[in-house]
Design an enzyme around this catalytic site. Structure first.
Site, PDB file in Angstrom:
ATOM      1  N   HIS A 102       5.519  -6.676  -6.834  1.00  0.00           N
ATOM      2  CA  HIS A 102       4.629  -7.476  -5.994  1.00  0.00           C
ATOM      3  C   HIS A 102       5.430  -8.680  -5.506  1.00  0.00           C
ATOM      4  O   HIS A 102       6.368  -9.120  -6.181  1.00  0.00           O
ATOM      5  CB  HIS A 102       3.431  -8.024  -6.775  1.00  0.00           C
ATOM      6  N   ASP A 105       5.901 -11.439  -8.016  1.00  0.00           N
ATOM      7  CA  ASP A 105       6.678 -11.087  -9.206  1.00  0.00           C
ATOM      8  C   ASP A 105       8.109 -11.593  -9.124  1.00  0.00           C
ATOM      9  O   ASP A 105       8.714 -11.921 -10.154  1.00  0.00           O
ATOM     10  CB  ASP A 105       6.757  -9.564  -9.390  1.00  0.00           C
ATOM     11  N   GLU A 233      -4.142   2.458  -4.308  1.00  0.00           N
ATOM     12  CA  GLU A 233      -4.252   2.763  -5.737  1.00  0.00           C
ATOM     13  C   GLU A 233      -5.703   2.648  -6.179  1.00  0.00           C
ATOM     14  O   GLU A 233      -6.253   1.549  -6.232  1.00  0.00           O
ATOM     15  CB  GLU A 233      -3.376   1.807  -6.546  1.00  0.00           C
ATOM     16  N   HIS A 272      -6.498   4.165 -14.774  1.00  0.00           N
ATOM     17  CA  HIS A 272      -7.565   3.994 -13.791  1.00  0.00           C
ATOM     18  C   HIS A 272      -8.403   5.260 -13.676  1.00  0.00           C
ATOM     19  O   HIS A 272      -9.621   5.205 -13.480  1.00  0.00           O
ATOM     20  CB  HIS A 272      -6.983   3.641 -12.424  1.00  0.00           C
ATOM     21  N   ASP A 310      -3.328  -0.453 -20.228  1.00  0.00           N
ATOM     22  CA  ASP A 310      -1.979  -0.331 -19.655  1.00  0.00           C
ATOM     23  C   ASP A 310      -0.917  -0.067 -20.728  1.00  0.00           C
ATOM     24  O   ASP A 310       0.111  -0.742 -20.789  1.00  0.00           O
ATOM     25  CB  ASP A 310      -1.601  -1.594 -18.873  1.00  0.00           C
ATOM     26  N   ASP A 340       3.588   1.466 -14.910  1.00  0.00           N
ATOM     27  CA  ASP A 340       2.682   0.323 -14.819  1.00  0.00           C
ATOM     28  C   ASP A 340       2.058   0.130 -16.200  1.00  0.00           C
ATOM     29  O   ASP A 340       0.898   0.418 -16.432  1.00  0.00           O
ATOM     30  CB  ASP A 340       1.618   0.593 -13.758  1.00  0.00           C
TER      31      ASP A 340
END
Length: 435
Positions: A102, A105, A233, A272, A310, A340
């Protein structure tokens, strides 16, 4: 600035299935040919910048536990450079080909939009230098449109048009940087594109705003000549109560409504998928059926927790089921397997970061070999073909052009009495377990 944080760790290399060292690959042999393609190209592993290099080990009940050298002090230009250097050093030592990020980041913190753009531009320049020095490639880039308080009511769906415009600035710069850096994809995650309560939400307006925003992204992709894939996503909730990109089927319906179903694909995350009440393999198969399968965030959740934990994947059995669907979909093209995932809050050593990634890479590589063996064996797919074979015979072809009345009349005229046929689920599960 460079960092020697990992000087005593790695590099990790293929050591064979009988290897005993903790930081050696038993199953991941990047040059091994599997179904006619190198394992590295099948899997296209990527290290992500956010969980491994930005998260300090904090949670809602406590401060960060990680003593990372690049996280000491304020996130200024020097710290951001150290973090980028650590990311590349780590990824090289794992011997995988890709990284992803990102915008926030990999850059220094910024106050206003001018500082933000300048700091991100400096970070992108440095990434270009690091890619040239290391040969690492960018799997995908994205903009963080969910962490800053300005995005508490969403980015593209925000009721304030100024937030919509700020988000557009971030995405424009991140998309152009991704293009410049040779990125294979660009991802949008709608972490706050949703609502907490319908009492203050105009859903129709927000969906139209989201559709317009995504259309603008696609238009700009073509304007600048970016040939990579735009990815969405899916996730059902968390941080919001309800997110508009709930699952693959919901995303496909959204893309169809706004005329984007040939322009955008999905980046599917295992955790997810389970939060949406699906299996990982279901979401991959759904995306393949709709023609929008793009890339994968490889992780897992904890079945005893109802949130996005995660964690790194650790089940070869579960990953084999997902890998079968990846291979049946034709494999990954521009996409890859991005981890991730984050180490647990008590895993405070830098070595723990290595063990987490090595273990996950091994699980995915082992699953690839199992799935390939199942496909080469052929019995599983042969049973499925035979189960639907009637649609290819004379009767199946005869009924295809008929309308409902003609179809009903034909069934009556021929006194059809089709017998029940076993789906043989237990035999199929036993067959799968033999591999």
């Amino acid at each position: 600035m460079t960092t020697n944080a990992f000087a005593d760790l790695g590099p990790v290399r293929h050591a064979g299935p009988d290897a005993t060292e903790d930081l050696g690959y038993r199953w991941y042999d990047k040059d091994r040919i599997v179904l006619g393609k190198r394992m590295e190209e099948h899997l296209r592993f990527a290290v992500c910048a956010w969980h491994g290099f930005c998260w300090p080990g904090s949670d809602v009940f406590g401060a960060g536990t990680f003593d990372r050298p690049w996280l000491a002090g304020a996130n200024d230009a020097t710290a951001a450079a150290a973090k980028r250097s650590a990311l590349f050093d780590f990824t090289q030592r794992l011997d995988v080909p890709f990284y992803c990020f990102h915008d926030v980041d990999i850059m220094a913190d910024a106050d206003g939009i001018a500082d933000f753009r300048r700091n991100f531009a400096e970070a992108a320049d440095d990434l270009e230098r690091l890619q040239g020095e290391t040969g690492l490639r960018l799997l995908w880039g994205t903009a963080n449109l969910f962490s800053h308080p300005r995005y508490m009511a969403g980015a593209a769906t925000n009721p304030d048009p100024q937030v919509f415009a700020w988000a557009a600035s971030q995405v424009r710069d991140a998309l152009e940087a991704t293009h410049r850096l040779g990125g294979a994809n660009y991802v949008l995650w709608g972490g706050r594109e949703g609502y907490e309560t319908l009492l203050n939400t105009d859903m129709a307006r927000e969906l139209d705003q989201l559709g317009r925003f995504l259309s603008l992204v696609v238009e700009h992709k073509h304007r600048i000549g970016f040939s990579g894939t735009i990815l969405i996503e899916p996730k059902p909730m968390e941080p919001t109560k309800h997110q508009y990109d709930r699952d693959v089927a919901t995303v496909f319906a959204f893309l169809q409504r706004y005329g984007l179903d040939t322009e955008v694909k999905v980046n599917i995350e295992a955790n997810h998928a389970t939060l949406a009440g699906h299996s990982f393999e279901h979401e991959i198969a759904t995306a393949a059926a709709f023609g929008i399968f793009g890339s994968i965030d490889a992780n897992r959740g904890d079945p005893q927790n109802g949130w996005d934990t995660d964690q790194f994947p650790n089940s070869v059995e579960e990953m084999t089921l997902a890998m079968l669907e990846v291979l049946r979909a034709g494999g990954l093209t521009t996409g890859g397997f991005n981890f991730d995932a984050k180490v647990r809050r008590q895993s405070i050593d830098l070595a723990d970061l290595f063990h987490a990634h090595v273990g996950a890479i091994e699980v995915v590589a082992h699953a690839l070999l199992r799935a390939a063996a199942i496909i080469e064996d052929g019995r599983l797919d042969a049973f499925k073909r035979e189960r639907y074979a009637g649609w290819g015979d004379a009767f199946g072809q005869e009924i295809v052009p008929l309308d409902l009345a003609a179809l009903a009349d034909l069934a009556a005229a021929r006194s059809l009495a089709p017998p029940p046929r076993s789906g043989r689920q237990e035999w199929l599960e036993n067959l799968l377990n033999r591999f």
